[in-house]
Design a protein around this motif. Structure first.
Motif, PDB file in Angstrom:
ATOM      1  N   GLU A 192      90.229  52.564 139.303  1.00  0.00           N
ATOM      2  CA  GLU A 192      91.162  53.323 138.468  1.00  0.00           C
ATOM      3  C   GLU A 192      92.603  52.825 138.566  1.00  0.00           C
ATOM      4  N   ARG A 193      92.797  51.622 139.116  1.00  0.00           N
ATOM      5  CA  ARG A 193      94.133  51.021 139.173  1.00  0.00           C
ATOM      6  C   ARG A 193      94.189  49.735 138.360  1.00  0.00           C
ATOM      7  N   GLY A 194      93.172  48.912 138.519  1.00  0.00           N
ATOM      8  CA  GLY A 194      93.118  47.650 137.801  1.00  0.00           C
ATOM      9  C   GLY A 194      91.721  47.404 137.279  1.00  0.00           C
ATOM     10  N   SER A 195      91.622  46.601 136.232  1.00  0.00           N
ATOM     11  CA  SER A 195      90.322  46.342 135.608  1.00  0.00           C
ATOM     12  C   SER A 195      89.572  45.224 136.315  1.00  0.00           C
ATOM     13  N   LEU A 196      88.255  45.341 136.274  1.00  0.00           N
ATOM     14  CA  LEU A 196      87.363  44.301 136.772  1.00  0.00           C
ATOM     15  C   LEU A 196      86.464  43.843 135.639  1.00  0.00           C
ATOM     16  N   LEU A 197      86.321  42.553 135.504  1.00  0.00           N
ATOM     17  CA  LEU A 197      85.332  41.979 134.586  1.00  0.00           C
ATOM     18  C   LEU A 197      84.367  41.176 135.458  1.00  0.00           C
ATOM     19  N   ILE A 198      83.108  41.568 135.455  1.00  0.00           N
ATOM     20  CA  ILE A 198      82.107  40.916 136.301  1.00  0.00           C
ATOM     21  C   ILE A 198      80.993  40.355 135.438  1.00  0.00           C
ATOM     22  N   THR A 199      80.658  39.081 135.649  1.00  0.00           N
ATOM     23  CA  THR A 199      79.496  38.507 134.990  1.00  0.00           C
ATOM     24  C   THR A 199      78.379  38.399 136.012  1.00  0.00           C
TER      25      THR A 199
END
Length: 259
Positions: A192-199
Motif C-alpha cells: 500500500e506504499r509502492g506498486s509491484l509488477l511481478i512476472t
C-alpha cells in the motif's frame, strides 16, 4: 537588435536547447503554417517540452536498469489472442501505479511477459513515476547478501524507494526458505506504499512450491492480491514459434495427426 549568436547564447543560458538546435527549421515551419506570434511561441515551447520529456524518459530508463528497451507498439497482440489489448492499454495509463496496486503477469515462458513489464515500466516513467527493474534471482541474492552483511534494512529501503518495482521471472528457480522470508519483508515494506509488477511462469496456486513455504506464500499473496490486477497470458512462445517457422523444430502434432 539581437544578433543570431547572442540569441543562441540566451537560449543556451535558459537551457532551451531544443529551440536552439532547431531554431531556423522551427521558424521556417511556423512561417509555412502561417502561425500567429502566440501560436509560434506555443509551438516552440511544445518542441522544447518534448525534447526534455524524451531526455527525462531516457535517463529514468537507464536508472531503472531495464535489460532492453521495449514498448507497447512493438508487442504482437495478434500472436497472443488470450491477452485483452484494451486491458493492457488501460494499465498503460498507470492509475494502478498511482494507487500503489500490484500487477501480476502470469504465463508460460516466451509469451511476452517481460516485454509487457518493460513497456509498462516505461509508460510509468513517462507519467513521472520512478521505476526499478530486477530479475527475481538477483533480487533474492541481493537481499540474502545484505542480510548476511547486516545491511538488510538498507537494502530493503533501496527496493522500497521506487514508486514501481518490477520483479521479473519469479518462479523459474525455487526460493530457499530464508529467501522467502526476506521476500515477504520486501512485499510488506511496499504494501500500500509502492506498486509491484511481478512476472511469473507459475500460477499463484503454485507459489507455495516456489517459495518453499506455503504459509509464507499465503502471506505474500494476501498482500499482493489485496489491491491487484492479474493478467494471464495463454499462448505459444514467440521464440519457439520463430524456430518452427524457420524449420529448426517440428510443429506440435494434433491428436488427429498422432492418430
Amino acid at each position: 537588435m539581437v544578433d543570431h549568436d547572442a540569441l543562441m547564447a540566451m537560449l543556451t543560458r535558459l537551457q532551451l536547447t531544443a529551440i536552439r538546435d532547431q531554431f531556423d527549421s522551427l521558424l521556417d515551419e511556423a512561417a509555412r503554417r502561417e502561425m500567429t506570434l502566440r501560436e509560434a511561441v506555443a509551438f516552440l515551447c511544445q518542441r522544447e517540452v518534448a525534447r526534455k520529456d524524451e531526455r527525462r524518459v531516457e535517463m529514468a530508463s537507464k536508472i531503472a536498469h531495464f535489460p532492453t528497451m521495449r514498448d507497447l507498439d512493438g508487442f504482437d497482440f495478434a500472436a497472443q489472442p488470450s491477452l485483452d489489448k484494451g486491458q493492457v492499454r488501460e494499465l498503460a495509463a498507470c492509475r494502478w501505479v498511482a494507487h500503489g496496486d500490484a500487477l501480476l503477469l502470469l504465463g508460460p515462458p516466451g509469451v511476452g511477459k517481460t516485454h509487457l513489464a518493460i513497456a509498462l515500466g516505461r509508460e510509468a516513467i513517462r507519467e513521472g513515476y520512478s521505476v526499478l527493474f530486477t530479475a527475481a534471482p538477483a533480487l533474492v541474492a541481493a537481499l540474502a547478501k545484505a542480510h548476511a552483511d547486516g545491511r538488510l534494512e538498507e537494502r530493503l529501503a533501496f527496493y522500497a524507494k521506487p514508486k514501481l518495482l518490477i520483479i521479473d521471472e519469479l518462479g523459474y528457480l525455487p526460493f530457499e526458505p530464508n529467501a522467502a522470508h526476506l521476500f515477504f519483508q520486501l512485499v510488506s515494506r511496499r504494501y500500500e506504499r509502492g506498486s509491484l509488477l511481478i512476472t511469473s511462469n507459475r500460477s499463484v496456486g503454485e507459489w507455495g512450491t516456489v517459495f518453499g513455504d506455503p504459509v509464507v506464500a499465503t502471506a505474500i499473496l494476501d498482500r499482493l492480491l489485496h489491491h491487484s490486477h492479474v493478467v494471464t497470458i495463454r499462448g505459444d512462445s514467440y521464440r519457439l514459434r520463430k524456430k518452427r517457422r524457420a524449420g529448426l523444430i517440428k510443429a506440435t502434432l494434433s491428436p488427429e495427426q498422432v492418430a
